[in-house]
Design a protein around this motif. Structure first.
Motif, short mmCIF file in Angstrom:
data_model
loop_
_atom_site.label_atom_id
_atom_site.label_comp_id
_atom_site.label_asym_id
_atom_site.label_seq_id
_atom_site.Cartn_x
_atom_site.Cartn_y
_atom_site.Cartn_z
N PHE A 79 21.21 33.66 -60.07
CA PHE A 79 22.24 33.43 -59.06
C PHE A 79 22.98 32.16 -59.44
N LEU A 80 24.30 32.29 -59.60
CA LEU A 80 25.13 31.14 -59.93
C LEU A 80 25.89 30.67 -58.69
N GLU A 81 26.08 29.37 -58.61
CA GLU A 81 26.82 28.82 -57.47
C GLU A 81 28.27 29.30 -57.49
N GLU A 82 28.84 29.36 -58.68
CA GLU A 82 30.22 29.84 -58.83
C GLU A 82 30.38 30.47 -60.21
N LYS A 83 31.45 31.21 -60.39
CA LYS A 83 31.70 31.88 -61.67
C LYS A 83 31.80 30.82 -62.77
N ASN A 84 31.07 31.10 -63.88
CA ASN A 84 31.07 30.18 -65.01
C ASN A 84 30.89 31.01 -66.28
#
Length: 126
Positions: A79-84
């Motif tokens: 799970f990523l905090e934001e698209k990267n």
């Protein structure tokens, strides 16, 4: 299937405890070293669900590398905090393709779909 979660949020951990054939080990781990401690002490972990928002003891890339070093064939969901795109490319290079973003809709979709995916995972890994 034995699962550990380390996403900095206990919601997924608690909801997975209600999924058939899933044994969630402990509470949601709140620090990177905790993941490695459990993997070092238990060989029966099948799945790690991890987030890039955990306090950064090693760096996220290094953490993934260490998890894979301990148990190369372990299934990892991220799970990523934001698209990267950089992190996604790195994860893909490590054969990690199950990547979600930390928001309520994605968490709910993940939980709702996990049971069906769980059955596929069990068949594939037995």
């Amino acid at each position: 299937m034995n699962v550990i979660t380390a996403i900095g949020n206990p919601i997924i951990n608690e909801k997975l405890k209600n999924v058939e054939n899933v044994n969630v080990i402990g509470k949601d781990i709140q620090y990177q070293e905790g993941i490695l401690e459990i993997l070092d002490s238990r060989e029966d972990i099948d799945l790690v669900i991890v987030s890039d928002i955990l306090p950064d003891e090693y760096g996220f890339y290094n953490l993934i590398n260490q998890i894979k070093r301990i148990k190369e064939e372990i299934e990892i969901i991220v799970f990523l905090e934001e698209k990267n795109s950089d992190i996604e490319s790195f994860l893909n290079s490590k054969n990690i393709y199950k990547i979600y973003y930390l928001n309520e809709i994605n968490i709910n979709n993940f939980i709702n779909n996990f049971n069906a995916k769980n059955n596929d995972f069990l068949i594939r890994n037995n």
